[in-house]
Design an enzyme around this catalytic site. Structure first.
Site, mmCIF file in Angstrom:
data_model
loop_
_atom_site.group_PDB
_atom_site.id
_atom_site.type_symbol
_atom_site.label_atom_id
_atom_site.label_comp_id
_atom_site.label_asym_id
_atom_site.label_seq_id
_atom_site.Cartn_x
_atom_site.Cartn_y
_atom_site.Cartn_z
ATOM 1 N N GLY A 225 -77.545 -69.918 -52.059
ATOM 2 C CA GLY A 225 -76.435 -68.714 -51.006
ATOM 3 C C GLY A 225 -76.744 -67.904 -49.651
ATOM 4 N N GLY A 226 -75.632 -67.302 -49.109
ATOM 5 C CA GLY A 226 -76.114 -66.811 -47.924
ATOM 6 C C GLY A 226 -77.941 -65.447 -47.979
ATOM 7 N N GLY A 230 -79.511 -63.801 -50.391
ATOM 8 C CA GLY A 230 -80.806 -63.602 -51.121
ATOM 9 C C GLY A 230 -82.085 -62.613 -50.976
ATOM 10 N N GLU A 245 -81.976 -71.258 -51.942
ATOM 11 C CA GLU A 245 -81.803 -72.377 -51.281
ATOM 12 C C GLU A 245 -80.519 -71.257 -50.130
ATOM 13 O OE1 GLU A 245 -81.904 -75.919 -50.914
ATOM 14 O OE2 GLU A 245 -83.282 -75.051 -53.056
ATOM 15 N N CYS A 279 -74.319 -75.794 -45.691
ATOM 16 C CA CYS A 279 -75.667 -75.047 -45.398
ATOM 17 C C CYS A 279 -76.338 -76.320 -43.842
ATOM 18 C CB CYS A 279 -76.237 -74.781 -46.705
ATOM 19 S SG CYS A 279 -76.608 -76.140 -47.581
HETATM 20 P P1 NAP Z 1 -72.697 -65.873 -51.253
HETATM 21 O O1 NAP Z 1 -71.901 -64.408 -50.154
HETATM 22 O O2 NAP Z 1 -74.311 -65.255 -50.581
HETATM 23 O O3 NAP Z 1 -72.264 -65.974 -52.529
HETATM 24 C C1 NAP Z 1 -73.525 -66.604 -53.635
HETATM 25 C C2 NAP Z 1 -73.567 -66.270 -55.031
HETATM 26 O O4 NAP Z 1 -74.167 -64.977 -54.667
HETATM 27 C C3 NAP Z 1 -72.217 -65.436 -55.500
HETATM 28 O O5 NAP Z 1 -72.418 -66.357 -56.981
HETATM 29 C C4 NAP Z 1 -71.682 -64.636 -54.954
HETATM 30 O O6 NAP Z 1 -70.990 -63.640 -55.723
HETATM 31 C C5 NAP Z 1 -73.379 -64.125 -55.433
HETATM 32 N N1 NAP Z 1 -73.984 -62.394 -54.663
HETATM 33 C C6 NAP Z 1 -73.094 -62.314 -54.067
HETATM 34 N N2 NAP Z 1 -73.898 -61.123 -53.663
HETATM 35 C C7 NAP Z 1 -75.149 -60.827 -53.892
HETATM 36 C C8 NAP Z 1 -76.295 -59.690 -54.091
HETATM 37 N N3 NAP Z 1 -76.075 -59.195 -53.375
HETATM 38 N N4 NAP Z 1 -77.490 -60.467 -55.905
HETATM 39 C C9 NAP Z 1 -76.568 -61.584 -56.147
HETATM 40 N N5 NAP Z 1 -75.892 -62.532 -56.287
HETATM 41 C C10 NAP Z 1 -75.217 -61.718 -55.018
HETATM 42 O O7 NAP Z 1 -73.226 -67.412 -50.453
HETATM 43 P P2 NAP Z 1 -71.707 -67.949 -50.391
HETATM 44 O O8 NAP Z 1 -70.497 -67.340 -49.114
HETATM 45 O O9 NAP Z 1 -70.596 -68.070 -52.075
HETATM 46 O O10 NAP Z 1 -71.963 -69.224 -49.902
HETATM 47 C C11 NAP Z 1 -72.065 -69.835 -48.123
HETATM 48 C C12 NAP Z 1 -73.695 -69.368 -48.752
HETATM 49 O O11 NAP Z 1 -74.559 -69.985 -48.720
HETATM 50 C C13 NAP Z 1 -73.779 -69.606 -46.558
HETATM 51 O O12 NAP Z 1 -75.102 -69.331 -46.093
HETATM 52 C C14 NAP Z 1 -74.690 -71.209 -47.614
HETATM 53 O O13 NAP Z 1 -75.016 -71.514 -46.341
HETATM 54 C C15 NAP Z 1 -75.177 -70.913 -48.140
HETATM 55 N N6 NAP Z 1 -75.463 -72.329 -48.990
HETATM 56 C C16 NAP Z 1 -77.398 -72.898 -49.156
HETATM 57 C C17 NAP Z 1 -77.533 -74.127 -49.720
HETATM 58 C C18 NAP Z 1 -78.616 -74.515 -49.644
HETATM 59 O O14 NAP Z 1 -78.715 -75.385 -50.537
HETATM 60 N N7 NAP Z 1 -79.676 -73.646 -49.233
HETATM 61 C C19 NAP Z 1 -76.379 -74.369 -50.286
HETATM 62 C C20 NAP Z 1 -74.941 -74.189 -49.708
HETATM 63 C C21 NAP Z 1 -74.826 -73.510 -49.749
HETATM 64 P P3 NAP Z 1 -69.398 -63.667 -56.095
HETATM 65 O O15 NAP Z 1 -69.074 -64.532 -55.233
HETATM 66 O O16 NAP Z 1 -69.186 -62.841 -56.792
HETATM 67 O O17 NAP Z 1 -69.813 -62.181 -54.538
#
Ligand code: NAP
Length: 470
Positions: A225-226, A230, A245, A279
Protein backbone atom coordinates in the site's frame (compact mmCIF):
# COMPACT_ATOMS: atom_id res chain seq x y z
CA UNK A 1 -20.58 -11.15 -0.20
CA UNK A 2 -19.67 -12.34 3.29
CA UNK A 3 -16.34 -12.38 5.09
CA UNK A 4 -14.48 -15.54 6.00
CA UNK A 5 -13.77 -16.17 9.69
CA UNK A 6 -12.84 -19.62 10.92
CA UNK A 7 -15.33 -22.11 9.49
CA UNK A 8 -17.96 -19.56 8.58
CA UNK A 9 -18.86 -17.06 5.92
CA UNK A 10 -19.91 -14.25 8.26
CA UNK A 11 -22.39 -11.45 7.62
CA UNK A 12 -23.16 -8.36 9.69
CA UNK A 13 -25.94 -5.80 9.85
CA UNK A 14 -23.52 -2.97 9.17
CA UNK A 15 -22.40 -3.09 5.54
CA UNK A 16 -19.83 -1.46 3.30
CA UNK A 17 -21.09 -0.65 -0.18
CA UNK A 18 -18.84 -1.67 -3.06
CA UNK A 19 -19.29 0.78 -5.92
CA UNK A 20 -18.32 0.84 -9.59
CA UNK A 21 -15.93 3.81 -9.81
CA UNK A 22 -17.19 4.65 -13.30
CA UNK A 23 -20.73 5.59 -12.24
CA UNK A 24 -21.00 4.84 -8.49
CA UNK A 25 -23.46 2.01 -9.20
CA UNK A 26 -23.78 -0.38 -6.27
CA UNK A 27 -22.16 -3.71 -7.18
CA UNK A 28 -22.48 -5.53 -3.87
CA UNK A 29 -22.03 -5.06 -0.14
CA UNK A 30 -19.62 -6.65 2.33
CA UNK A 31 -19.84 -6.72 6.12
CA UNK A 32 -18.21 -3.84 7.96
CA UNK A 33 -15.91 -5.82 10.24
CA UNK A 34 -14.92 -4.61 13.72
CA UNK A 35 -12.29 -5.44 16.32
CA UNK A 36 -14.26 -8.43 17.61
CA UNK A 37 -14.19 -9.88 14.09
CA UNK A 38 -10.42 -9.37 13.96
CA UNK A 39 -10.06 -11.14 17.32
CA UNK A 40 -12.26 -14.01 16.11
CA UNK A 41 -10.19 -14.26 12.92
CA UNK A 42 -6.97 -14.35 14.94
CA UNK A 43 -8.34 -17.11 17.18
CA UNK A 44 -9.29 -19.06 14.06
CA UNK A 45 -5.86 -18.40 12.55
CA UNK A 46 -4.23 -19.89 15.66
CA UNK A 47 -6.13 -23.11 14.91
CA UNK A 48 -5.38 -22.69 11.20
CA UNK A 49 -1.66 -22.48 11.85
CA UNK A 50 -1.70 -25.75 13.79
CA UNK A 51 -3.50 -27.38 10.87
CA UNK A 52 -1.37 -26.00 8.05
CA UNK A 53 2.03 -26.54 9.61
CA UNK A 54 1.12 -30.22 10.04
CA UNK A 55 -0.32 -30.58 6.54
CA UNK A 56 2.05 -32.63 4.35
CA UNK A 57 3.61 -30.44 1.67
CA UNK A 58 2.05 -32.58 -1.09
CA UNK A 59 -1.39 -31.69 0.27
CA UNK A 60 -0.61 -27.96 0.28
CA UNK A 61 0.67 -28.36 -3.28
CA UNK A 62 -2.46 -30.09 -4.48
CA UNK A 63 -4.73 -27.48 -2.82
CA UNK A 64 -2.76 -24.68 -4.50
CA UNK A 65 -2.88 -26.38 -7.93
CA UNK A 66 -6.59 -26.98 -7.53
CA UNK A 67 -7.18 -23.34 -6.55
CA UNK A 68 -5.31 -22.23 -9.68
CA UNK A 69 -7.53 -24.52 -11.78
CA UNK A 70 -10.69 -23.11 -10.20
CA UNK A 71 -9.53 -19.56 -10.99
CA UNK A 72 -8.71 -20.64 -14.56
CA UNK A 73 -12.26 -21.98 -14.94
CA UNK A 74 -13.67 -18.65 -13.72
CA UNK A 75 -11.10 -16.37 -15.27
CA UNK A 76 -13.61 -14.14 -17.04
CA UNK A 77 -15.71 -13.77 -13.88
CA UNK A 78 -12.59 -12.80 -11.92
CA UNK A 79 -11.62 -10.31 -14.63
CA UNK A 80 -15.08 -8.73 -14.60
CA UNK A 81 -15.00 -8.47 -10.80
CA UNK A 82 -11.60 -6.75 -10.90
CA UNK A 83 -12.78 -4.34 -13.61
CA UNK A 84 -16.12 -3.59 -11.96
CA UNK A 85 -15.00 -2.92 -8.39
CA UNK A 86 -11.67 -1.41 -9.45
CA UNK A 87 -10.65 0.90 -12.21
CA UNK A 88 -8.78 -1.42 -14.56
CA UNK A 89 -10.17 -1.94 -18.04
CA UNK A 90 -11.47 -5.39 -18.82
CA UNK A 91 -8.33 -6.04 -20.94
CA UNK A 92 -6.09 -5.06 -18.02
CA UNK A 93 -8.22 -7.09 -15.61
CA UNK A 94 -7.94 -10.23 -17.78
CA UNK A 95 -4.17 -9.92 -17.55
CA UNK A 96 -4.37 -9.66 -13.77
CA UNK A 97 -6.62 -12.74 -13.53
CA UNK A 98 -4.19 -14.74 -15.69
CA UNK A 99 -1.27 -13.56 -13.58
CA UNK A 100 -3.11 -14.68 -10.44
CA UNK A 101 -3.22 -18.21 -11.89
CA UNK A 102 0.56 -17.95 -12.34
CA UNK A 103 1.04 -16.70 -8.79
CA UNK A 104 -0.93 -19.56 -7.23
CA UNK A 105 0.65 -22.14 -9.56
CA UNK A 106 4.16 -20.91 -8.74
CA UNK A 107 3.24 -21.05 -5.03
CA UNK A 108 2.45 -24.75 -5.53
CA UNK A 109 5.75 -25.29 -7.35
CA UNK A 110 7.79 -23.42 -4.75
CA UNK A 111 6.16 -25.26 -1.84
CA UNK A 112 8.30 -28.29 -2.73
CA UNK A 113 11.47 -26.21 -2.85
CA UNK A 114 11.43 -24.91 0.72
CA UNK A 115 14.70 -26.57 1.64
CA UNK A 116 17.59 -26.28 4.08
CA UNK A 117 21.28 -27.23 4.10
CA UNK A 118 23.67 -29.31 6.09
CA UNK A 119 25.98 -27.28 8.31
CA UNK A 120 29.72 -28.12 8.50
CA UNK A 121 29.91 -28.00 12.29
CA UNK A 122 33.40 -29.49 12.10
CA UNK A 123 34.60 -26.23 10.55
CA UNK A 124 35.24 -25.08 14.12
CA UNK A 125 37.80 -26.73 16.30
CA UNK A 126 36.13 -28.64 19.10
CA UNK A 127 33.01 -29.38 17.01
CA UNK A 128 34.42 -32.40 15.17
CA UNK A 129 31.75 -34.72 16.58
CA UNK A 130 28.80 -32.60 15.67
CA UNK A 131 26.60 -32.98 12.61
CA UNK A 132 23.47 -31.14 11.67
CA UNK A 133 21.46 -29.10 9.30
CA UNK A 134 18.83 -26.37 9.13
CA UNK A 135 15.38 -26.52 7.64
CA UNK A 136 12.77 -23.81 7.20
CA UNK A 137 9.63 -23.75 9.30
CA UNK A 138 6.52 -21.54 8.98
CA UNK A 139 6.46 -18.44 11.15
CA UNK A 140 2.79 -18.55 12.15
CA UNK A 141 -0.05 -16.09 11.63
CA UNK A 142 0.51 -13.64 8.81
CA UNK A 143 -1.56 -10.45 8.67
CA UNK A 144 -1.93 -9.53 5.00
CA UNK A 145 -3.09 -6.01 4.17
CA UNK A 146 -3.64 -5.24 0.49
CA UNK A 147 -4.38 -2.23 -1.77
CA UNK A 148 -7.07 -1.55 -4.36
CA UNK A 149 -5.04 -1.39 -7.53
CA UNK A 150 -4.43 -5.15 -8.09
CA UNK A 151 -7.26 -6.45 -5.92
CA UNK A 152 -6.74 -10.10 -6.88
CA UNK A 153 -3.12 -10.76 -7.75
CA UNK A 154 -1.57 -8.79 -4.90
CA UNK A 155 -3.74 -10.78 -2.49
CA UNK A 156 -2.54 -13.99 -4.19
CA UNK A 157 1.07 -12.80 -3.72
CA UNK A 158 0.56 -12.97 0.04
CA UNK A 159 -1.90 -15.83 0.49
CA UNK A 160 -0.21 -18.20 -2.02
CA UNK A 161 3.26 -18.26 -0.43
CA UNK A 162 1.83 -18.03 3.12
CA UNK A 163 -0.14 -21.24 2.56
CA UNK A 164 2.69 -22.91 0.64
CA UNK A 165 5.00 -22.28 3.60
CA UNK A 166 2.60 -23.73 6.22
CA UNK A 167 1.32 -20.50 7.78
CA UNK A 168 -2.18 -19.18 8.44
CA UNK A 169 -3.50 -15.83 7.28
CA UNK A 170 -5.76 -13.00 8.39
CA UNK A 171 -6.33 -10.89 5.30
CA UNK A 172 -7.70 -7.36 5.23
CA UNK A 173 -8.35 -6.33 1.63
CA UNK A 174 -8.78 -2.71 0.53
CA UNK A 175 -12.20 -1.42 1.53
CA UNK A 176 -13.06 -0.23 -1.98
CA UNK A 177 -12.15 -3.56 -3.66
CA UNK A 178 -12.92 -6.49 -1.33
CA UNK A 179 -14.82 -8.72 -3.79
CA UNK A 180 -11.88 -10.14 -5.77
CA UNK A 181 -10.20 -11.17 -2.50
CA UNK A 182 -13.37 -12.84 -1.19
CA UNK A 183 -13.79 -14.73 -4.48
CA UNK A 184 -10.20 -15.91 -4.18
CA UNK A 185 -11.06 -17.10 -0.65
CA UNK A 186 -14.01 -19.04 -2.07
CA UNK A 187 -11.72 -20.69 -4.62
CA UNK A 188 -9.31 -21.80 -1.85
CA UNK A 189 -12.12 -23.28 0.25
CA UNK A 190 -13.57 -25.10 -2.77
CA UNK A 191 -10.11 -26.44 -3.54
CA UNK A 192 -10.10 -28.12 -0.12
CA UNK A 193 -8.10 -25.68 1.98
CA UNK A 194 -9.00 -26.64 5.55
CA UNK A 195 -11.09 -24.01 7.34
CA UNK A 196 -9.27 -21.57 9.67
CA UNK A 197 -6.09 -21.38 7.58
CA UNK A 198 -7.39 -18.42 5.57
CA UNK A 199 -9.49 -15.72 7.22
CA UNK A 200 -10.68 -12.58 5.45
CA UNK A 201 -12.00 -9.64 7.46
CA UNK A 202 -13.58 -6.86 5.41
CA UNK A 203 -13.61 -3.47 7.08
CA UNK A 204 -12.11 -0.04 7.08
CA UNK A 205 -8.51 0.30 8.23
CA UNK A 206 -9.51 3.17 10.53
CA UNK A 207 -11.72 0.72 12.42
CA UNK A 208 -9.86 -2.62 12.37
CA UNK A 209 -6.23 -2.19 11.31
CA UNK A 210 -4.79 -1.45 14.76
CA UNK A 211 -6.35 -4.57 16.29
CA UNK A 212 -4.69 -6.65 13.59
CA UNK A 213 -1.34 -4.89 13.40
CA UNK A 214 -0.68 -4.67 17.15
CA UNK A 215 -1.72 -8.21 18.14
CA UNK A 216 1.26 -10.22 19.36
CA UNK A 217 -0.13 -13.45 17.86
CA UNK A 218 0.58 -12.00 14.42
CA UNK A 219 4.15 -13.01 13.57
CA UNK A 220 4.43 -11.14 10.29
CA UNK A 221 2.66 -8.22 8.69
CA UNK A 222 2.77 -8.42 4.91
CA UNK A 223 1.63 -5.02 3.70
CA UNK A 224 1.20 -3.57 0.23
CA UNK A 225 0.00 0.00 0.00
CA UNK A 226 1.00 3.62 0.43
CA UNK A 227 4.00 4.90 2.35
CA UNK A 228 1.86 6.77 4.88
CA UNK A 229 -0.03 3.64 5.95
CA UNK A 230 3.25 1.70 5.86
CA UNK A 231 4.88 4.15 8.28
CA UNK A 232 1.87 3.96 10.58
CA UNK A 233 2.04 0.16 10.64
CA UNK A 234 5.78 0.13 11.39
CA UNK A 235 5.27 2.48 14.35
CA UNK A 236 2.54 0.33 15.87
CA UNK A 237 3.56 -3.22 15.00
CA UNK A 238 5.93 -4.05 17.86
CA UNK A 239 8.21 -7.07 17.65
CA UNK A 240 7.15 -8.91 14.51
CA UNK A 241 8.41 -9.41 10.99
CA UNK A 242 7.39 -6.77 8.50
CA UNK A 243 7.18 -6.92 4.71
CA UNK A 244 6.45 -3.58 3.04
CA UNK A 245 5.62 -3.16 -0.65
CA UNK A 246 5.13 0.59 -0.96
CA UNK A 247 4.86 3.26 -3.61
CA UNK A 248 7.16 4.96 -6.08
CA UNK A 249 7.38 7.53 -8.88
CA UNK A 250 9.39 5.44 -11.28
CA UNK A 251 12.01 6.99 -13.59
CA UNK A 252 12.78 6.07 -17.20
CA UNK A 253 15.99 7.18 -18.94
CA UNK A 254 15.94 7.54 -22.73
CA UNK A 255 19.42 7.79 -24.26
CA UNK A 256 20.35 9.30 -27.64
CA UNK A 257 20.93 5.80 -29.06
CA UNK A 258 17.54 4.40 -27.99
CA UNK A 259 14.92 2.90 -30.28
CA UNK A 260 12.55 5.85 -29.84
CA UNK A 261 9.48 4.09 -31.18
CA UNK A 262 9.94 1.30 -28.66
CA UNK A 263 10.70 3.77 -25.84
CA UNK A 264 7.58 5.81 -26.61
CA UNK A 265 5.18 2.88 -26.95
CA UNK A 266 6.34 1.10 -23.81
CA UNK A 267 6.57 4.28 -21.71
CA UNK A 268 3.10 5.49 -22.71
CA UNK A 269 1.68 2.10 -21.80
CA UNK A 270 3.67 2.12 -18.52
CA UNK A 271 2.46 5.60 -17.61
CA UNK A 272 -1.25 5.06 -18.20
CA UNK A 273 -1.78 1.36 -17.39
CA UNK A 274 -4.53 1.13 -14.77
CA UNK A 275 -4.98 4.92 -15.03
CA UNK A 276 -1.46 5.32 -13.66
CA UNK A 277 -2.57 3.65 -10.41
CA UNK A 278 0.36 1.31 -10.52
CA UNK A 279 3.23 1.18 -8.02
CA UNK A 280 5.71 0.69 -10.87
CA UNK A 281 3.98 3.07 -13.30
CA UNK A 282 6.19 5.44 -15.33
CA UNK A 283 6.11 8.94 -13.80
CA UNK A 284 9.41 10.68 -14.70
CA UNK A 285 11.09 10.33 -18.11
CA UNK A 286 14.62 11.73 -18.57
CA UNK A 287 15.33 12.14 -22.28
CA UNK A 288 18.68 12.95 -23.84
CA UNK A 289 18.61 16.48 -25.31
CA UNK A 290 19.56 15.31 -28.82
CA UNK A 291 16.37 13.23 -29.15
CA UNK A 292 14.15 15.18 -26.77
CA UNK A 293 12.02 17.09 -29.32
CA UNK A 294 11.32 14.02 -31.43
CA UNK A 295 10.52 11.92 -28.34
CA UNK A 296 8.17 14.57 -26.96
CA UNK A 297 6.26 14.87 -30.24
CA UNK A 298 5.89 11.10 -30.58
CA UNK A 299 4.98 10.68 -26.90
CA UNK A 300 2.22 13.30 -26.98
CA UNK A 301 0.80 11.89 -30.25
CA UNK A 302 0.72 8.37 -28.79
CA UNK A 303 -0.88 9.63 -25.56
CA UNK A 304 -3.66 11.36 -27.48
CA UNK A 305 -4.63 8.02 -29.06
CA UNK A 306 -5.62 6.58 -25.65
CA UNK A 307 -9.37 6.01 -25.50
CA UNK A 308 -10.78 6.91 -22.08
CA UNK A 309 -14.15 5.41 -21.17
CA UNK A 310 -16.15 2.71 -19.42
CA UNK A 311 -13.71 0.12 -18.15
CA UNK A 312 -15.87 -2.82 -19.22
CA UNK A 313 -16.07 -1.73 -22.88
CA UNK A 314 -13.71 -3.85 -24.97
CA UNK A 315 -12.24 -0.86 -26.82
CA UNK A 316 -11.53 1.29 -23.73
CA UNK A 317 -7.81 1.84 -23.08
CA UNK A 318 -8.10 3.75 -19.80
CA UNK A 319 -10.90 3.56 -17.23
CA UNK A 320 -11.83 5.86 -14.33
CA UNK A 321 -9.71 6.56 -11.25
CA UNK A 322 -10.71 4.60 -8.17
CA UNK A 323 -12.55 7.42 -6.34
CA UNK A 324 -13.45 11.05 -6.90
CA UNK A 325 -11.29 12.06 -3.90
CA UNK A 326 -8.25 10.50 -5.53
CA UNK A 327 -9.04 12.18 -8.86
CA UNK A 328 -9.49 15.53 -7.08
CA UNK A 329 -6.10 15.10 -5.37
CA UNK A 330 -4.40 14.55 -8.73
CA UNK A 331 -6.25 17.55 -10.17
CA UNK A 332 -5.00 19.70 -7.26
CA UNK A 333 -1.40 18.56 -7.84
CA UNK A 334 -1.79 19.42 -11.54
CA UNK A 335 -3.09 22.90 -10.70
CA UNK A 336 -0.22 23.50 -8.25
CA UNK A 337 2.33 22.31 -10.82
CA UNK A 338 0.92 24.65 -13.49
CA UNK A 339 1.07 27.55 -11.02
CA UNK A 340 4.71 26.77 -10.27
CA UNK A 341 5.75 26.83 -13.93
CA UNK A 342 5.22 23.31 -15.30
CA UNK A 343 4.05 23.22 -18.93
CA UNK A 344 1.09 21.05 -19.78
CA UNK A 345 1.56 19.25 -23.14
CA UNK A 346 -1.75 17.38 -23.20
CA UNK A 347 -4.59 16.41 -20.85
CA UNK A 348 -5.02 17.86 -17.37
CA UNK A 349 -8.83 17.80 -17.20
CA UNK A 350 -11.12 15.64 -15.14
CA UNK A 351 -14.82 15.00 -14.82
CA UNK A 352 -15.71 13.04 -11.70
CA UNK A 353 -13.41 10.03 -11.66
CA UNK A 354 -12.54 10.40 -15.37
CA UNK A 355 -9.16 11.87 -16.11
CA UNK A 356 -7.45 12.73 -19.36
CA UNK A 357 -4.01 11.16 -19.83
CA UNK A 358 -1.74 14.04 -18.89
CA UNK A 359 1.81 14.90 -19.99
CA UNK A 360 4.01 17.70 -18.60
CA UNK A 361 7.40 19.19 -19.36
CA UNK A 362 9.52 21.49 -17.21
CA UNK A 363 8.14 20.08 -13.98
CA UNK A 364 9.81 21.91 -11.03
CA UNK A 365 11.82 19.63 -8.78
CA UNK A 366 9.82 20.65 -5.71
CA UNK A 367 6.40 19.89 -7.27
CA UNK A 368 4.44 16.97 -5.81
CA UNK A 369 4.14 15.63 -9.36
CA UNK A 370 7.92 15.27 -9.43
CA UNK A 371 8.86 14.17 -5.94
CA UNK A 372 5.74 12.35 -4.68
CA UNK A 373 3.93 9.35 -6.09
CA UNK A 374 1.11 10.66 -8.31
CA UNK A 375 -0.76 7.33 -8.57
CA UNK A 376 -2.79 8.77 -11.43
CA UNK A 377 -2.48 9.30 -15.22
CA UNK A 378 0.23 11.96 -15.19
CA UNK A 379 3.77 11.73 -16.59
CA UNK A 380 6.62 14.26 -16.78
CA UNK A 381 9.21 14.67 -19.55
CA UNK A 382 12.62 16.15 -18.69
CA UNK A 383 15.49 17.12 -20.99
CA UNK A 384 18.90 15.87 -19.83
CA UNK A 385 22.40 16.26 -21.23
CA UNK A 386 24.14 13.11 -20.00
CA UNK A 387 23.55 9.73 -18.45
CA UNK A 388 25.20 10.94 -15.24
CA UNK A 389 22.69 13.77 -14.96
CA UNK A 390 19.75 11.46 -15.72
CA UNK A 391 20.85 8.94 -13.07
CA UNK A 392 21.35 11.72 -10.52
CA UNK A 393 17.83 13.06 -11.15
CA UNK A 394 16.34 9.56 -11.22
CA UNK A 395 17.87 8.93 -7.78
CA UNK A 396 16.91 12.34 -6.38
CA UNK A 397 13.60 11.20 -4.86
CA UNK A 398 12.83 9.27 -1.69
CA UNK A 399 11.47 6.25 -3.59
CA UNK A 400 13.29 3.40 -5.33
CA UNK A 401 11.13 0.59 -6.69
CA UNK A 402 11.77 0.11 -10.43
CA UNK A 403 13.66 2.18 -13.01
CA UNK A 404 14.19 1.74 -16.75
CA UNK A 405 16.70 2.73 -19.42
CA UNK A 406 16.27 2.70 -23.20
CA UNK A 407 19.65 2.43 -24.95
CA UNK A 408 21.50 0.29 -27.47
CA UNK A 409 24.75 0.65 -25.51
CA UNK A 410 25.76 -2.07 -23.07
CA UNK A 411 28.01 0.42 -21.36
CA UNK A 412 25.08 2.78 -20.69
CA UNK A 413 22.89 -0.11 -19.57
CA UNK A 414 25.43 -1.49 -17.09
CA UNK A 415 26.20 1.96 -15.68
CA UNK A 416 22.47 2.52 -15.06
CA UNK A 417 22.05 -0.96 -13.56
CA UNK A 418 24.90 -0.24 -11.16
CA UNK A 419 24.04 3.30 -10.18
CA UNK A 420 20.23 3.47 -10.03
CA UNK A 421 19.04 3.10 -6.42
CA UNK A 422 16.07 0.80 -7.02
CA UNK A 423 14.89 -2.79 -6.57
CA UNK A 424 14.76 -3.50 -10.32
CA UNK A 425 16.16 -2.03 -13.56
CA UNK A 426 14.40 -2.75 -16.85
CA UNK A 427 16.58 -2.34 -19.94
CA UNK A 428 14.60 -1.40 -23.05
CA UNK A 429 11.33 -1.95 -21.25
CA UNK A 430 8.85 -0.03 -19.15
CA UNK A 431 9.33 0.25 -15.40
CA UNK A 432 6.04 -1.60 -15.03
CA UNK A 433 7.32 -4.86 -16.50
CA UNK A 434 6.89 -7.66 -13.98
CA UNK A 435 6.35 -11.39 -13.89
CA UNK A 436 5.23 -13.05 -10.71
CA UNK A 437 8.21 -15.29 -9.98
CA UNK A 438 10.81 -12.53 -9.96
CA UNK A 439 11.97 -10.86 -6.73
CA UNK A 440 9.90 -7.72 -6.39
CA UNK A 441 10.31 -4.84 -3.98
CA UNK A 442 12.00 -1.54 -3.38
CA UNK A 443 14.69 0.36 -1.54
CA UNK A 444 14.46 3.63 0.39
CA UNK A 445 10.78 4.55 0.98
CA UNK A 446 9.53 2.00 -1.54
CA UNK A 447 9.65 -0.86 0.89
CA UNK A 448 11.26 -3.54 2.98
CA UNK A 449 11.83 -7.12 1.87
CA UNK A 450 10.81 -8.81 -1.36
CA UNK A 451 7.77 -10.51 -2.80
CA UNK A 452 7.76 -12.87 -5.79
CA UNK A 453 6.80 -16.28 -4.51
CA UNK A 454 10.19 -17.82 -3.79
CA UNK A 455 11.27 -14.61 -2.06
CA UNK A 456 8.04 -14.18 -0.10
CA UNK A 457 8.44 -17.79 1.05
CA UNK A 458 11.86 -16.93 2.46
CA UNK A 459 10.29 -14.04 4.40
CA UNK A 460 7.39 -16.21 5.57
CA UNK A 461 9.52 -19.10 6.86
CA UNK A 462 12.50 -19.17 9.19
CA UNK A 463 15.53 -21.43 9.50
CA UNK A 464 15.64 -23.84 12.42
CA UNK A 465 19.06 -25.29 13.21
CA UNK A 466 19.44 -28.92 14.28
CA UNK A 467 22.71 -30.14 15.76
CA UNK A 468 23.58 -33.69 16.90
CA UNK A 469 26.43 -34.05 19.40
CA UNK A 470 27.56 -37.58 18.57
P1 NAP B 1 -3.40 2.53 1.10
O1 NAP B 1 -4.36 3.64 1.28
O2 NAP B 1 -2.11 2.61 1.81
O3 NAP B 1 -4.21 1.20 1.55
C1 NAP B 1 -3.67 -0.07 1.39
C2 NAP B 1 -4.27 -1.00 2.42
O4 NAP B 1 -3.86 -0.57 3.71
C3 NAP B 1 -5.79 -0.98 2.45
O5 NAP B 1 -6.27 -2.26 2.79
C4 NAP B 1 -6.10 0.01 3.55
O6 NAP B 1 -7.35 -0.17 4.12
C5 NAP B 1 -4.99 -0.29 4.53
N1 NAP B 1 -4.61 0.82 5.40
C6 NAP B 1 -4.75 2.15 5.18
N2 NAP B 1 -4.25 2.84 6.23
C7 NAP B 1 -3.79 1.92 7.12
C8 NAP B 1 -3.16 2.01 8.39
N3 NAP B 1 -2.91 3.19 8.97
N4 NAP B 1 -2.82 0.86 9.02
C9 NAP B 1 -3.05 -0.34 8.45
N5 NAP B 1 -3.66 -0.48 7.25
C10 NAP B 1 -4.00 0.63 6.58
O7 NAP B 1 -3.08 2.28 -0.43
P2 NAP B 1 -4.05 2.17 -1.66
O8 NAP B 1 -4.56 3.53 -2.00
O9 NAP B 1 -5.03 1.07 -1.48
O10 NAP B 1 -3.01 1.67 -2.76
C11 NAP B 1 -2.13 2.52 -3.38
C12 NAP B 1 -0.74 2.45 -2.81
O11 NAP B 1 -0.27 1.12 -2.79
C13 NAP B 1 0.24 3.20 -3.67
O12 NAP B 1 1.10 3.95 -2.86
C14 NAP B 1 0.97 2.11 -4.41
O13 NAP B 1 2.25 2.47 -4.89
C15 NAP B 1 1.03 1.06 -3.38
N6 NAP B 1 1.27 -0.23 -4.02
C16 NAP B 1 2.49 -0.81 -3.89
C17 NAP B 1 2.75 -2.01 -4.53
C18 NAP B 1 4.07 -2.71 -4.39
O14 NAP B 1 4.10 -3.92 -4.63
N7 NAP B 1 5.14 -2.04 -4.04
C19 NAP B 1 1.77 -2.61 -5.30
C20 NAP B 1 0.54 -1.97 -5.42
C21 NAP B 1 0.30 -0.79 -4.75
P3 NAP B 1 -8.62 0.71 3.70
O15 NAP B 1 -8.88 0.35 2.28
O16 NAP B 1 -9.68 0.28 4.63
O17 NAP B 1 -8.22 2.14 3.87
Amino acid sequence: MKMLIGKNWVDKDEKIEVLNPYNNDLIDTVPSGDNDDVKAALRAAEEGFKINRNLPVHQRISILYKTAEIIRGRQEDFARTIATEGSKTIKEARKEASRCIDTITISAEEARRVVGETIPFDSREGSENRVGYYFRFPIGIIAAITPFNDPLNLVAHKVGPAIAGGNSVVLKPATVTPLSALKLGEAFIEAGLPWNILNIVTGRASKIADALVTDSRVRMISFTGGTEAGQDIVKKAGLKKIGMELGSNSPVIVMDDADLQQAVELSVSGAFWAVGQNCIGVQRIYIHETVYDEFEKMFVEQTKKIKVGYQLDEDTDMGPMITEEEAARVEKWIREACESGAELLTGGNRKGTHFEPTVFRNMPESANLNCEEVFGPVVNLYKTSSLDEAIKLANSVKYGLHAAIFTRSLENAFKAIKELDVGGVMVNDSTDYRIDMMPFGGVKWSGLGREGIKFALLEMTEPKVVCFNL
